[in-house]
Structures are given as structure tokens and as C-alpha cells.
Design a protein around this motif. Sequence first.
Motif, PDB file in Angstrom:
ATOM      1  N   GLY A  86      65.763  66.166 -10.254  1.00  0.00           N
ATOM      2  CA  GLY A  86      65.958  65.283 -11.007  1.00  0.00           C
ATOM      3  C   GLY A  86      67.615  64.961 -10.444  1.00  0.00           C
ATOM      4  N   ALA A  87      68.596  65.581 -10.504  1.00  0.00           N
ATOM      5  CA  ALA A  87      70.404  65.503 -10.299  1.00  0.00           C
ATOM      6  C   ALA A  87      70.108  64.574  -8.924  1.00  0.00           C
ATOM      7  CB  ALA A  87      70.621  66.013  -9.940  1.00  0.00           C
ATOM      8  N   ILE A  88      69.114  64.559  -7.488  1.00  0.00           N
ATOM      9  CA  ILE A  88      68.817  63.320  -6.383  1.00  0.00           C
ATOM     10  C   ILE A  88      68.404  62.807  -6.753  1.00  0.00           C
ATOM     11  CG2 ILE A  88      68.575  64.039  -3.640  1.00  0.00           C
ATOM     12  CD1 ILE A  88      70.693  65.927  -4.539  1.00  0.00           C
ATOM     13  N   GLU A 102      74.233  72.008 -14.063  1.00  0.00           N
ATOM     14  CA  GLU A 102      72.052  73.149 -13.576  1.00  0.00           C
ATOM     15  C   GLU A 102      71.689  72.879 -11.884  1.00  0.00           C
ATOM     16  OE1 GLU A 102      71.804  70.496 -17.415  1.00  0.00           O
ATOM     17  OE2 GLU A 102      71.319  72.436 -18.769  1.00  0.00           O
ATOM     18  N   ALA A 103      72.014  71.318 -11.646  1.00  0.00           N
ATOM     19  CA  ALA A 103      71.379  70.940 -10.411  1.00  0.00           C
ATOM     20  C   ALA A 103      71.681  72.148  -9.937  1.00  0.00           C
ATOM     21  CB  ALA A 103      71.766  69.772 -10.303  1.00  0.00           C
ATOM     22  N   THR A 115      72.876  83.473 -10.127  1.00  0.00           N
ATOM     23  CA  THR A 115      71.847  82.696 -11.494  1.00  0.00           C
ATOM     24  C   THR A 115      71.077  83.301 -11.430  1.00  0.00           C
ATOM     25  OG1 THR A 115      73.179  81.290 -11.335  1.00  0.00           O
ATOM     26  CG2 THR A 115      71.486  80.753 -11.820  1.00  0.00           C
ATOM     27  N   SER A 116      69.784  83.412 -12.492  1.00  0.00           N
ATOM     28  CA  SER A 116      68.678  83.809 -12.321  1.00  0.00           C
ATOM     29  C   SER A 116      67.677  82.756 -11.388  1.00  0.00           C
ATOM     30  CB  SER A 116      68.320  84.587 -14.082  1.00  0.00           C
ATOM     31  OG  SER A 116      67.038  84.318 -14.024  1.00  0.00           O
ATOM     32  N   LYS A 117      66.611  82.956 -10.966  1.00  0.00           N
ATOM     33  CA  LYS A 117      66.026  82.359 -10.322  1.00  0.00           C
ATOM     34  C   LYS A 117      64.443  82.401 -11.224  1.00  0.00           C
ATOM     35  CE  LYS A 117      68.336  80.327  -7.891  1.00  0.00           C
ATOM     36  NZ  LYS A 117      69.219  79.172  -7.523  1.00  0.00           N
ATOM     37  N   ARG A 118      64.583  82.708 -12.490  1.00  0.00           N
ATOM     38  CA  ARG A 118      63.440  83.167 -13.052  1.00  0.00           C
ATOM     39  C   ARG A 118      63.626  81.516 -14.003  1.00  0.00           C
ATOM     40  NH1 ARG A 118      60.937  85.504 -17.094  1.00  0.00           N
ATOM     41  NH2 ARG A 118      58.280  86.306 -16.781  1.00  0.00           N
ATOM     42  N   GLY A 119      62.762  81.029 -14.029  1.00  0.00           N
ATOM     43  CA  GLY A 119      62.829  80.435 -15.285  1.00  0.00           C
ATOM     44  C   GLY A 119      63.466  78.447 -15.354  1.00  0.00           C
ATOM     45  N   SER A 120      64.707  78.289 -15.754  1.00  0.00           N
ATOM     46  CA  SER A 120      65.411  76.826 -15.456  1.00  0.00           C
ATOM     47  C   SER A 120      65.586  76.687 -14.311  1.00  0.00           C
ATOM     48  CB  SER A 120      65.495  76.686 -17.084  1.00  0.00           C
ATOM     49  OG  SER A 120      66.807  77.679 -17.197  1.00  0.00           O
ATOM     50  N   TYR A 121      66.433  77.599 -13.706  1.00  0.00           N
ATOM     51  CA  TYR A 121      67.527  77.879 -12.578  1.00  0.00           C
ATOM     52  C   TYR A 121      66.590  78.371 -10.935  1.00  0.00           C
ATOM     53  CZ  TYR A 121      71.381  77.177 -16.036  1.00  0.00           C
ATOM     54  OH  TYR A 121      71.863  76.828 -16.946  1.00  0.00           O
TER      55      TYR A 121
END
Lengths: 245, 245, 245, 245, 245, 245
Positions: free
Chosen positions: A50-52, B83-84, B219-225
Motif C-alpha cells: 500500500g505504501a509503495i 506500519e509499512a 516485530t510479529s510476522k503473524r497477521g498485520s505485519y
Amino acid sequence: MRILIVNPNTTASMTEKAAAAARVVAGHGTEIIAATSKSGPASIEGHYDGAIAVPGLLAEIRKGEAAGADAAIIACFDDTGLEAARALAAIPVVGLCESAAMTAALIAQRFTVVTTLERSRVLLENLVRRYGMGDRAKVRAADIPVLELEDAASGALGKLRGQIERALDEDGAEAIVLGCAGMADLVQSLQREYGVPVIDGVSAAVKQAEALVAQGLVTSKRGSYASPLPKAYTGAMEAFAPARR
Amino acid sequence: MRILIVNPNTTASMTEKAAAAARVVAGHGTEIIAATSKSGPASIEGHYDGAIAVPGLLAEIRKGEAAGADAAIIACFDDTGLEAARALAAIPVVGLCESAAMTAALIAQRFTVVTTLERSRVLLENLVRRYGMGDRAKVRAADIPVLELEDAASGALGKLRGQIERALDEDGAEAIVLGCAGMADLVQSLQREYGVPVIDGVSAAVKQAEALVAQGLVTSKRGSYASPLPKAYTGAMEAFAPARR
Amino acid sequence: MRILIVNPNTTASMTEKAAAAARVVAGHGTEIIAATSKSGPASIEGHYDGAIAVPGLLAEIRKGEAAGADAAIIACFDDTGLEAARALAAIPVVGLCESAAMTAALIAQRFTVVTTLERSRVLLENLVRRYGMGDRAKVRAADIPVLELEDAASGALGKLRGQIERALDEDGAEAIVLGCAGMADLVQSLQREYGVPVIDGVSAAVKQAEALVAQGLVTSKRGSYASPLPKAYTGAMEAFAPARR
Amino acid sequence: MRILIVNPNTTASMTEKAAAAARVVAGHGTEIIAATSKSGPASIEGHYDGAIAVPGLLAEIRKGEAAGADAAIIACFDDTGLEAARALAAIPVVGLCESAAMTAALIAQRFTVVTTLERSRVLLENLVRRYGMGDRAKVRAADIPVLELEDAASGALGKLRGQIERALDEDGAEAIVLGCAGMADLVQSLQREYGVPVIDGVSAAVKQAEALVAQGLVTSKRGSYASPLPKAYTGAMEAFAPARR
Amino acid sequence: MRILIVNPNTTASMTEKAAAAARVVAGHGTEIIAATSKSGPASIEGHYDGAIAVPGLLAEIRKGEAAGADAAIIACFDDTGLEAARALAAIPVVGLCESAAMTAALIAQRFTVVTTLERSRVLLENLVRRYGMGDRAKVRAADIPVLELEDAASGALGKLRGQIERALDEDGAEAIVLGCAGMADLVQSLQREYGVPVIDGVSAAVKQAEALVAQGLVTSKRGSYASPLPKAYTGAMEAFAPARR
Amino acid sequence: MRILIVNPNTTASMTEKAAAAARVVAGHGTEIIAATSKSGPASIEGHYDGAIAVPGLLAEIRKGEAAGADAAIIACFDDTGLEAARALAAIPVVGLCESAAMTAALIAQRFTVVTTLERSRVLLENLVRRYGMGDRAKVRAADIPVLELEDAASGALGKLRGQIERALDEDGAEAIVLGCAGMADLVQSLQREYGVPVIDGVSAAVKQAEALVAQGLVTSKRGSYASPLPKAYTGAMEAFAPARR
């Protein structure tokens, strides 16, 4: 009235599908102009894509506005770059998630958004909360990569139907919002099948854009959406420097 | 421990000021590595500047991570691209507004963020709400263009002090958060003058970054990130395509 | 830098476990000083235990501050007596739940706190809401009496793992917070097993305490944490009368 | 029906004033039994006083319950120790702030609580939010030390009236809640003077306590207010160990 | 003290049941006067029934007030017409849902309302949120038409018990609120069966009405409940024109 | 497309003004049909007027739907009877406040509603909160009786302008919403004067109604807006009994 729809991903077939959905609901005298971003990801799945995608999106909005568009729609359900676009443009800009959530709220007290991937689920939950509907809407992910929606044999529709059924059974959903621009062609059949309103973001956004233009309303330039201040932009982004007004 | 501070605007003097503030609070054994974005606006004032700054910011984070940074800080109080960046990087990434608000919350029940321009005020209000502190924090704008903070003769400090005084008198503020990366050098004198804690985002972020690294947390790589999915990126953004992992 | 950890229950083995966890993450030059409350319950399970534990806790904080501590940690996940301690002390005081929730928020958008007993679940839910994270965190109870955590043969770990698995499957948790000071020794193995960040309150609190000290920040004495006014205290509590400053 | 009012501070004149206010509104057949804490501060001004007052308060509640009280009231507007008291007692326990806020909500959509000191203002704001009325109530402090309310010559009434007038003019208050147990004797005259409902916490709490008893309702022992588990209590707090049931 | 209970539906047997429940809890010296609406639906199931019931309800309140009632209760759990009744009457008016939710909040931190039909579930959820308890209460519908509650052979009780059991198992409910005026006769047996507090709206409302009268409190006429302005009313509603005061 | 506008008060001149405003923005092919309620108050000022106006409003909606309207608008800014109308009708029904708030949200992050009387201010504040915009909108009352808006010599416009100016100066408003159906004729001149978007509820509602019809969307009959169940209605309301479907 000319309404610009910008697909912020670079997949032209999705632009076409969105434009087709837009033309179905567009009012008499509305011309739908579709544009596809020239730079960025082929689909928007999560925060990084989204950001890119934003600079390519903003370039199309600037171009479309210069060419005389009366309003613009960002054809991604994540409302990618919406705030930046509103600051940039003099014409009104609307997003799919925002438009669809508002539309659902006019015909249902509780609704569920069904989107593609888990990583987009939390993102949309946050959006829906920011739009003030966190108390009345849930978000579900159907575990469908965005581009599988373009492939009839992918099983995507079955997964989507599974989540709609759970929304009706478990969430108390009174209406369903399809949480991806690429689902626009499924609205009518799902609505017939489930007997509840099914809302498509592209259609909702077209009507909100038309509504603003008909009322002579544009984005407020007082406060948070004030026009970008003229200043130096450097490097690959030099061309994005705001014009001195 | 190596902590990368990326200034997402292209003004090197602001990078230096942030790096200096960072080094003052950095723990024994922490190396502060500062980077300035190579593309985008000279200062970030509002949504548009912020959006265009993100690719340049992400490029520096990717580069810094590859060079061995253990954590990254985005040195703009708008938490631009946060967030990105979290989705992109394997190392933890922290923002100034988020870090400063958390820090203030540990020592005060009510606080006020004093930022630069009105257009940034609403943006920060929204951030502070998203971080769950809308009920305990107010945001004020001092009507100072960001780059005036670099100019001692600009009268910027007087405007800033005026808003701090109103925060104490009218908001019931128990602490003050300085809402711009470029204000880091003012913390000590303002704290002495007003007798309440004054929090700088850069300092707060350094300690949060160190805290995560010391705890072995990423940072968690499960879900939103979740890490960006490999896919084609087109045009000017081609180089940003996520690596296949 | 000297950081005081006060265990507000009277079980010395839990103090030792907390101190050990603290020392693992403490920065170079940080001395961890552990104290156990001299009066009150052997474990804190619910509102009543918590309330009775507070005077013993405050006595240790006062003593530790007089002995030169730079910051204090209350080593119970209920953040028992946190507001009173902040009003009492001139040094900063941090809690486990608050620190852990903030830490989780820096690396995950959704997380679940797993605590011991049902009676603590609602208490922690209320805390997490007050800290502004009610929208992004859930709380689960594993039905484990606190002191069973000291007994490897109790089956407590199995119950805890059961709730972690439900958090990942049902809550959309992207990270897990261990909701009891007595779980600090389980962090590493659980993190490896489940592949998501696992946060321990003691570790998180040590780093927040260090962060405040490094920034030269102390609790604001303006407003809600103003120093206790000098006045007569009667009976068993006579010794707690605030000193005239 | 016997209703116990416990003054959690040690000032007997305030207990008497609260008991007098209680007797004015008590129903036919209700006996008001007043008790003053035997240990702790002479007045409760802020978090520290409140925390230290709790054991003395709980001792009186336990004693009163054993002596046959049907319900208990905690006669401090901060609702000090309310949750612990509910966990401890089998009889219902009500607080002043909670009762007064509910009462106000039945006769006004917006109201203002006027309390004594700034340090209590934020504390009450937090309480009112937790009781779900943060959107409809404001809290103001009149800058009156609690014990000055006992002294007619102190000017306290003038300060209180000043804040009531601002509440009506600036807050849109439709009713006023007096935010200190020591203001109970002022209700009638203020109500006549300002022509809006004025609510006293003691009176409100008496009626809530009576209401619960008349309905045969007691505090739920399922979940957050479950009875304290039997366990060892140590040192000065040994006598507070919960009885085995 | 005379308390008027108005049943806003036209089914006299429900009025009698509510009056009976009211008399059980009414204080010494309280006279319960029951009235049934003369116009409108036989039961209130959803928004439309509720809206049409309001004029008949208001007519009874006006009549009862003229006849000397000291307070009024609207005996429908939807709190139908509550705000209009408060604006109309000089005496205080209380609703069942509002009273029951407040009562539950005094003895439990989490509770569940069990009502009749799904269409009433969302309506009550909205009410409970407006009363500030959306975070601590859930609402369940037992799929029982209101008038089936009058018919012992209908199976209604079984459905109700099913939802109570789910509330205890799945919602963490610490108390149960019966969400229909027609369930008042079931309180005692359900409370014994499930061992948690069970709250009936009629009983709760009687005690709140008595509480207001005993405190000499009436609805504020400043702001949102100001008396209706004198003006022409037309057609079938002519008789409802507010009297000139 | 035929859109019915029902004025729920009985003042025909206000109906005409609303119809005129509607026709200005109506799309090509949209026919605006205006109806005035036959029973109830001459203006709606507060909760009581609003409640009594509902049956007359619902009668017009039923009649208009039977006559072939495709959607209905309730032409009072209080959204009087909106939920009942949605339950009653098969066609979509939209309100002015809801439509205007959504429209404002598409072009501004912060806005202020300026309405007539103080008694309506709190009512609208509650509505705006229910629509999820309590965090971004304020409501101001200009102290203008509704019918004075029909009288050019009344000074009403001056009072309205005074509040708009305060909204811009004190609220940080980026747009203004006119909070009364009778202000529709002032939009253009105020927008020119103040240079920010000014939104009229009637115009906004027309476009939302058209939008729903164009998308083929109707009110969900699943859940809270389910059609009224057939049942006996008594007395003056007999004619309102829902038809058996």
C-alpha cells in the motif's frame, strides 16, 4: 460530470473490472475515466504494498485533475493514500472502504466486511474503527490472494461464500460489504443468494463522488487537508514537489 | 547494538540534530547510525509530504537492515510509514509519536503534545487516538514551519512556549511532549523552565528500540505485519519489489 | 543506575525469579535490587489480595527510594498500587501490565494477555482498557493458582499453552503477553515453540524503568501524581504519614 | 434493614455529617450505622491517601458485616477500595461516585462533578469514564482542601459556587454532582439557588444500597468479585487473611 | 409516595404482572399505580411497535402526573419513549433497561442481558452502549415472541435458560439481566438455579424511582429535557399539544 | 426514480423549502415528491415534539411507498423516527443528520454542526456519536426557534453566523453542517462567505437516497430493521397495525 477512478495497483484487468462496475451505477451524464497506476505493486496486500503504491496513485490523481476530472476514486479497498490525495487535489477524493461502510450504515445496523487476506483484515478493522463504525462492523478474511479473484477456477468464490455464511450466522451481520475492489462483479449473485444487502466499494464510491459534485462540495482546505506547501523535493520524488499556487 | 535512525525528510541538519539527541540517551554499547532519505520533501508538513517521503524512508530502512542494524527509528513525529516499515523489516521499528506518548503515559495521566503546524495537529490527534491515548492527551499547534526550528532568529521558540503555557493552564497537562523531531535540543531548558516532564520523541524512541532489542523481541510476522508477499513491482517503484524469502 | 524491583506479595521465591528475569535484560551499568513485601498476602489473586498488599509495597518503595534507587518496578502483573506509588515516590515507578502492553503494541497490532485466574482476567481487561489498548488486546485466564507456577509438576504449563494456542487460533493474536510476574522463566521456550513474540512483564518493566532514568524523566508532580499532602495518619497506618517536604 | 456507612478517613466529624445526610433520605425501616476507620489518613486527597486508607476501611466493613449489616457504603467520593470491598463482603457494597453518577444520569443527559482538589479531579474523571459516563460528565476541582469543608469561615463555599457557575455556563451541565462526602449539607441550598438538580453522593448511595437489599441482590461471586482465596497473610497485615469458607 | 407504572403496550395481563413485581420490592409507604396504554400495539417487538406505542404511553404519563404521581416508570425493556417522557413530565421518569443495567453494574463487572427477539437484541445493545456499559455487557436474544412469555406451555422458559447458560459459559457473565418486562416472575427461580444475581427491570426501576423521590430529585429542565415549548399541534395529535406553562 | 421527502412537522412552508433544496441537487431523472405530515407539531424542537411527530411521519412514508416511491427522506435534522421508518418500509429511508455527517466526513476531518436550540444540541450530539463521529464533530446551538428561520427579519441569520465563526475559531472546524432542515437556503452564501464547505442535510440526503436506489440497495430486513410483525393495534393507533405480509 467526469469521475476519475484510479487503480493504485498496476494490474489493468482489475482497473477494467472496477470501471465496469462504476459504469453500471453511474448517473446519467457521468463519465467514468479509469486510470491504472504506472508504478508500484501488481496487487495491494498489506501495509508495504500500500505504501509503495501511493506515489503512482497520486501521479494519476494529479494528472486526472489537470485533465478536468470533477472527483476521484481510489479503487483499492484499503483506502490507500486517501488522506494524501485529499491534501493534494482540489477536487473531492473518495475511498472504497469509507464509501462502502457509510452505505452499509444507511441500510443496516450491523454488517461484516469480507476481505481477502488476514494481513488486510486488521488493516480494515483499523479503518472501519477510524470511520466510527468499529462498534457495528466486523471484518473477516477469506484467505484469498487478490489476483486469484481474477481466476474463476481458483476456488476463491467458495472461500468468500464460507465467510459470508459465518458472518450471517456468528456476527449478526445484517448486510455484507465486499472488501476488495476485485469483487465488484459478485455483488448481484451474492445478494440474491443470501437475501441481504451486499455492498461493493466501487459502486458505493461512485455514488459518493457524484453526490459531492452535485452538491458543489470539495475537500476542505482548512486544517488537515490543507494544500501541500511549496518546497523542494529531492531525488526520485523530485517531480512530486507541490506546485506553488 | 546498532540502532538506525532514518530521517524521512531530506534535510541533513535535522538528521544530525536527531542523531545528537539519540546519542545523549543511548545506552552503553549502543551505536547510533543516522541516515537521511535520498528522495522526497525537505520537511514533512501534512499528509502529502508524509506519503511521498515513505519510499525514500523504506529504502534507508532496507539498506540499514542489510548493513546489520538491530532496530530502526523513523525520525519524524508523524510516524510516517511506520506500519509499512514494520511489515518490510525483520528488525523492530519504532516511531517518535508512539514512543513519546507511551513514555509520557508512564509519568503523567494527562499530557499535551505541542507540534508545528495546524495541518499536523489533526494528524497527530488521530495518531494519539489510535495509540489509545485520545482520552488523556491533547495536541496543540504552535504555527511554526518545520524548518524555522533550524533558525534561532525565527521566533519559533516563543510560539512554542506560548502553547506550552496554554497546555499547563487550560489542558490540565501534567507533562509536555514535543511533537517534532526538530525540537529535541529544547527539552532540557523547557523542563527546567516549566517544572514538568518534557518528552522528546527521538530520545523516547531510542530507549524503546533498545528495550526491544534487549528483550530479543522483533516485530510479529503473524497477521498485520506479515512480510510483503513476493510480486512484480512496476515502473519507478520496481526496485521496491519484496525479495522472495 | 539502580532499579528497585518490589514483589508486593510475600513469597520470596517469586521475588528471586523476577530479579533473575530482570538481570537478564538489564543494561550495562544497571544494578537490580530486589525487595519482598514484609506484610500482606503470599500471592495476589484478585482485588482483595491486591488492596491489602499495597501498604507493604509502598513501604518497600519508600525504603528503596531513601536508599538511592533511581526507579522502581512493582513486580505484580495487576499493577497493584501503581498510582499510589507514583504519587508517593520522587523516582519513576513502572508496572508490569502497563510496560508489557506498551511493548507488545510496538511489535504487534493485536495481542492476547494470558493470566492465571478468572478473577484476574476481568481486572486485567480493565487495566488494558485504561491503558488504551482495549481494542487491540484480549485477556485469557488459564485457571492456574499463582503459586502453582512455582511447582513444575502442577500442570500449569499445559494450561498456559492451551490458552496461548486458543489466542493464536481464535483471537487473531499476533503476540502473547504473559500476565503474571511468575511466568518470566517461560518466555524463551514459548517464543520458540509458537513463533510469535512472547512478552514478559518484568523484562518489559526493567527496560521502561531504565528508559525513564536515561532520559532524566521522573513522575510529574503536577496534577494527579502530586506528592501526598502532609497530614495526620492514625493507628496501624501512622508510619505511612507523608513527610513534610 | 441495616446499612453500614464507613468513612474511610479517620475524621469523625465527617462521619457524622455523612450519617446525618444518610438518615435524611433513608427509607422507613432502614437503620444507618456509621463507622469511622481506625487507621489511615485524616482525609483522602489523592491516590496515596486513598491506598493507605483501604485496610482500615476493609476492617470496618468486615466488622460491620459480621455484626449484621445488610449493605455497606464507602463514604468517600473517590470510591476508595470499592472493588476490594466487593470481593471481601457477602453483602452488597456501593460507592459514592458510582451512585451519584448513576443518579445524575437518570435526570440529566449532561452533568458536572465538582470536587475539592486538582489531584482528585483526574482521579474522578477516570472513575466517571470507567462507569461509562465519560461522554456526558465533566469534572471540576474547586481548589478546596477536604477539611476546609468543615470550616464555615474558610471560603470553601464561595469556591464551590464559582465552579458550579462555570459548569452551568461552559459545560452545558444540566445537573451538578457534589464530588466529596463532606459536601452533603450543601445540597438543598445549592439546588434552590441554581435551579438544577444537585446530587450528593451519600444520599445517592443510601438509596442504591437500599435498592439492592430490597431486590434481594448481592455482589456476584462469579468472576471478578469472587471471595478471596484462603492463604497466608504476613506481618502487619496478618489479621486481614481471608477466612476459610 | 405514589409511583406510576405505565405499560406502553396494550396487553393488560402484562401490566398486572409488572405491577405485581413492583409491589414485591416497593418500600413501605410506596403506592404502585399501574396503567395500560389505550392505543398502540399489543406487544413491543422492534423499532416500529415502539414508535407507535409512544403517544399512548405519553398520554398515560401526563394523566398520571396530573393525578398526583411522584414518579413514573415505563414498563418496557426497550425504554420506549423515555426521553420524550422526561421532557414532558415534571416528575422523574425511569426506564427498565437503564435501571437494570445500573443495578447490575453495582454487583457485577460483566453481565449479559437476555431478551426476546433478535430484532430487539441490537436495539438493546445500542441502549446499553448509550448508557455507557457497552464494554461490560452483552445482549442475547432467546427467540421468544413477547406474548409467549404469558403462556407457560410455550417453551419460552427453556429457550431463556439456554441463553442464560451460554451467557455464563461464553460471555463471562457475572450476573444476568432479564431483558423484557414480561419476565419479572422468573427472577427468583433463575437466581436460585444459576447461583448468580438475576436482575428484573421492573424491580430495578421501582427502586430507582423511589430513590429519586426520596432525594427530592426531578428531571433537570435545563438543556435536553427542557419542557416542550407551547405550539400548535395538528390533526390526530392535536390533544398532545404542550400546555402553556 | 421517485424520492419522497416527508416533512415530519406540519408547516407546509418548510416542506416547500426542503423540496426546493432537494430539486437543486437531484439527479437527471429523479422526481422529488414532497409530503407534509398531517398530524403533530408545527416544528420539532426537542424530544417530545419529535416523538409525537412520528406517527404522522410514518403514515406519509407508508402512503408514499404505496404510491411508488423508490426511497424516502425524513426532512428533520433530528432524524426523528428514522429507525421505525426503516423497519416499516421496504424502500430505503435516509435521515438528514446521518447523511450530512457522512458527507462532511468525506471532505473534512473535523466539522461542527450548527443547530437551532440548546435542547436540540445534546440530542444531535448523541446522534452524531451514534453515527460514529463523536470524536470529529462538535455541535453548537444558535438559540434560534425553528420557525424564526422562516422570518428574514428575526435576526436568526446573525446568530447562526456567530456560531459558525466560533466553530472556525474555537473548534478547529474544517467544514460546517447546517443542523436544521429549514436552513437549506443559506448554504451557498455561507460557503462563499466563510470559504469552507457548508453542508445542508436535505441536499446530502437526496444524494444518499439516489445512491442507494442506483445501487439497487434496500434496508436489510435481517435483524434490527426486520418488518413489523403482524399484531393487533388498539385505539387511536389501530390504523398503524402492520399489514400481514
